[in-house]
Design a protein around this motif. Structure first.
Motif, short mmCIF file in Angstrom:
data_model
loop_
_atom_site.label_atom_id
_atom_site.label_comp_id
_atom_site.label_asym_id
_atom_site.label_seq_id
_atom_site.Cartn_x
_atom_site.Cartn_y
_atom_site.Cartn_z
N ARG A 276 -3.29 -10.91 -6.75
CA ARG A 276 -4.69 -10.76 -7.12
C ARG A 276 -4.90 -9.65 -8.16
N VAL B 23 -11.69 -0.05 -2.49
CA VAL B 23 -11.47 -1.06 -3.52
C VAL B 23 -12.20 -2.32 -3.09
N PRO C 179 -9.61 -8.30 -1.80
CA PRO C 179 -9.22 -9.49 -2.54
C PRO C 179 -9.83 -10.75 -1.93
N GLY D 202 -7.23 -0.98 0.15
CA GLY D 202 -6.08 -1.49 -0.58
C GLY D 202 -4.76 -1.04 0.01
N TYR E 48 -1.76 -8.74 -2.69
CA TYR E 48 -2.44 -7.78 -3.54
C TYR E 48 -1.98 -7.94 -5.00
N ARG F 115 -4.02 -6.45 -7.79
CA ARG F 115 -4.42 -5.19 -7.15
C ARG F 115 -3.20 -4.29 -6.94
#
Length: 737
Positions: A593, A708, A711, A617, A590, A595
């Motif tokens: 990426r 979200v 990814p 997420g 995460y 996030r």
């Protein structure tokens, strides 16, 4: 025996029928005559079997002849040399002056076996022929290697002419009209007087007196709609035999050998030494009816597959998606019932998924494998995972965009009349059904488990047969070959957890207890306190639910080498050992990426959803079961990782207050480690051990979290970077090979 004779009257009818129905060599069937004492006995013999094929003798029942058994003989012909004699007084064999009784017919059969120079053939008998067969086996224990008793007569509770005629009339409603032609011709040929006299002899001969003396393995077969041979009587026959087992063909009637020869041959062929029937025979049980929808392997498979489809997993995937909302709303009504009623409802519900023991011959592990691969999108993948089940592995598969194929699946079997607290009785009752199953599925190993603690609710109605693939099989091989290009990676999930077992056969072990956060030593100690009669363990084997059977590794290595794939292995000692690593991987992924990675989602057993973890997420941490050992593992993870802003947690309920779980306060304390917020998802923390409706609330509450954009998939090279950068040591250790 005395000499044969042909008189007038019925004898004239016999002669006409003999002349017009004289057998000829055709369609792979030839006729042979053998002199037995002063009688000439006729037999039909199949000629299509290859050299060295096993010998099988098929024995007809009352009034009919070898002609009645021809459909079954033709079905067996590709793999067996079938000989079908006409007993004296029937068919084309000579007729003694008086009808022979059951012992007399048994003596004639044994004399014919000697004259035909057959050495310990298998014997397949039908109806009254079963009485003759059993009498012959008692007289000469070494004459036959094994036997099949099809629709064995006479039920001791209906051993009178009125009862038998009534049963015959009722079962006749389910018979094929074409059968009447065969019966009419054969009954006319043998004559009414002989048929009635033989029937009287059969009624006077109690087969149950001979059954305990039979030394060879015997398979009893019954049609599910047979009024002549009730289920109770068929079970009694199988149980009275020292080495007996029972197979049932649902919906079929009494005349299986003639009217249901194909399904019958598929059921008995493996027992006789022939090849397994495979997944394509009409009698194969539907794969979805051969697996437990609530089991870890089933749910993890569905969770990984739905994630690859871009979907969540309402109701654990156990019901069609349109019905899932209704299912999730009905469960709270069940939880509101008084405890004894609620537990009975759950027992009944789980018991409806169980396969009757006598129908295990129709279960196909290959059909289940076809069902498994059909859950996934048919497309190219950079990696596929095969092996041990764990919730953490489902999340790894979702991150990599990889299919996961479990080695093990749970086959729920309807429980025999054995108490939950009688593991030795459960083991013994499972031996016959296990042999029936394994004869038809030589590519699997069977781990029969008995856990009277955590599985207490389920085991009131079913017993657990866990099957582990030792060979890849056509479905797995075909799917991997089609979806993995050259240069792809085949990852073996190798959980090395082992458990003490009692070895019952090359493919069959009995496991008392199960890994639900309790060690085998702790479980056996508990059994001593409760007075359970536990069979002694004589070895260790891969744990039934979680452990990897290394026999599958040979096929995986050979296929990877042949297809140009990289073969990798991740080995771990316990099912949840991967959970800290996967949680750290998701957090790293995460952040890589760009996030946020500040919500920890603690899942429990089958309460998991990889798609929603990604869509919200959340960093997934899979906990095997809500027991103290799992709480300790989560605490160690939280001690060694950066704090999370939010910790959301669900707990799987065992459904009964008797199961030992960590108290809600223990889990609340762990959620208190969050910097901002800790909360339960979908459970009543004060009653979670019986809060079975929480599965629906878990899905709804997890779905309600802010979404979200997921990814981009994790690549294998990124996984390698993560593993090389990861500084924390795993305990227990994880090995990437």
């Amino acid at each position: 025996m005395t000499g044969a004779g042909r008189g007038t009257g019925w004898g004239h009818v016999v002669t006409v029928l003999e002349l017009t129905g004289r057998p000829r060599t055709r369609d792979g069937i030839s006729s042979r005559w053998t002199r037995v004492d002063e009688l000439r006995m006729h037999a039909r013999v199949t000629t299509a079997a290859p050299d060295g094929a096993p010998d099988v003798v098929l024995l007809h029942g009352l009034g009919v002849s070898s002609r009645y058994m021809l459909p079954l003989a033709r079905e067996l012909a590709p793999h067996f040399r079938a000989s079908v004699p006409d007993l004296p007084g029937f068919g084309h064999s000579d007729h003694p002056p008086a009808a022979l009784d059951v012992p007399g017919l048994a003596d004639a059969l044994l004399a014919w076996i000697d004259a035909a120079e057959l050495t310990a053939p298998a014997l397949v008998a039908d109806s009254v022929g079963c009485q003759v067969a059993v009498a012959a086996m008692r007289r000469s224990p070494e004459a036959f290697g094994r036997a099949v008793l099809i629709s064995p007569t006479v039920d001791r509770r209906g051993r009178n002419p009125v009862a038998e005629v009534s049963r015959l009339l009722r079962t006749g409603l389910h018979e094929s009209p074409a059968l009447a032609i065969v019966l009419g011709r054969d009954y006319l040929a043998c004559g009414a007087r002989r048929a009635l006299a033989t029937a009287w002899h059969a009624l006077a001969h109690p087969i149950e007196d001979d059954l305990p003396e039979i030394e060879v393995p015997v398979l009893v077969v019954r049609g599910g709609a047979d009024a002549v041979v009730p289920q109770r009587w068929a079970e009694e026959v199988a149980e009275t035999l020292p080495d007996g087992r029972l197979a049932v063909l649902p919906g079929q009637s009494h005349s299986l050998s003639h009217s249901a020869a194909g399904p019958l041959a598929a059921a008995i062929g493996p027992f006789l030494g022939g090849p397994p029937p495979g997944p394509d025979v009409p009698t194969t049980r539907q794969a979805a009816d051969s697996i437990a929808p609530f089991d870890s392997a089933t749910v993890v498979l569905r969770a990984a597959a739905t994630a690859l489809h871009g979907h969540d997993l309402p109701a654990l995937g156990a019901v069609p998606r349109p019905l899932a909302p209704l299912h999730e709303r009905v469960l709270p009504l069940i939880d509101a019932l008084p405890a004894p009623v609620r537990e009975q409802v759950h027992r009944f519900g789980r018991g409806t998924k169980a396969v009757p023991p006598a129908e295990l011959h129709a279960v196909s592990a290959e059909a289940v494998a076809r069902w498994m691969v059909a859950q996934y999108p048919r497309r190219s993948y950079p990696v596929a995972i095969v092996g041990s089940t764990s919730g953490a592995m489902a999340h790894l598969a979702a991150a990599l965009g990889a299919p996961f194929l479990p080695q093990t699946f749970l086959l729920p079997v309807a429980r025999p009349d054995v108490g939950r607290d009688d593991p030795r009785g459960g083991m013994t009752a499972g031996i016959g059904p296990a042999e029936l199953l394994l004869d038809a599925n030589p590519e699997v190993a069977l781990h029969h488990t008995h856990d009277p603690d955590q599985d207490r609710l389920s085991q009131a109605r079913m017993t657990y047969f866990r099957l582990k693939r030792r060979r890849l099989g056509a479905a797995f091989t075909g799917f991997l070959t089609e979806t993995l290009p050259p240069g792809a990676t085949l990852l073996v999930a190798d959980c090395r957890l082992r458990w003490p077992v009692t070895r019952l056969g090359d493919q069959h072990v009995f496991q008392f207890g199960a890994s639900r956060g309790t060690s085998s030593a702790e479980f056996r100690s508990k059994s001593e306190c409760r007075g359970w009669d536990v069979p002694p363990a004589d070895e260790e084997a891969p744990e039934a639910e979680w452990g990897f059977d290394a026999a599958l590794g040979d096929d995986l290595a050979a296929l990877a080498a042949a297809r140009g794939w990289r073969l990798r292995r991740v080995a771990f000692d316990e099912p949840a050992a991967l959970s800290p690593l996967i949680a750290d991987l998701y957090r790293w992924w995460y952040l890589r990426r760009g996030r946020p990675a500040q919500r920890l989602l603690v899942e429990s057993f089958v309460r998991l959803d990889p798609h929603l973890a990604l869509a919200t997420g959340s960093v997934p941490y899979w906990s095997q079961f809500p027991v103290e050992r799992s709480a300790d593992a989560l605490e160690r993870y939280l001690d060694h990782t950066e704090p999370f802003d939010e910790i959301l947690m669900t707990l799987f309920p065992p459904g009964t207050e008797e199961a030992v779980v960590a108290p809600a306060k223990r889990w609340r304390d762990l959620m208190g480690r969050a910097r901002r917020r800790g909360a339960f998802l979908g459970i009543d923390p004060d009653a979670f051990s019986r809060d079975t409706s929480g599965v629906g609330r878990f899905h709804r509450e997890l779905s309600a979290l802010p979404r979200v954009d997921p990814p981009a998939p994790l690549t294998l090279s990124e996984l390698g970077v993560f593993l090389s950068e990861r500084s924390s040591s795993d305990e227990p250790p994880i090995h990437w090979e």
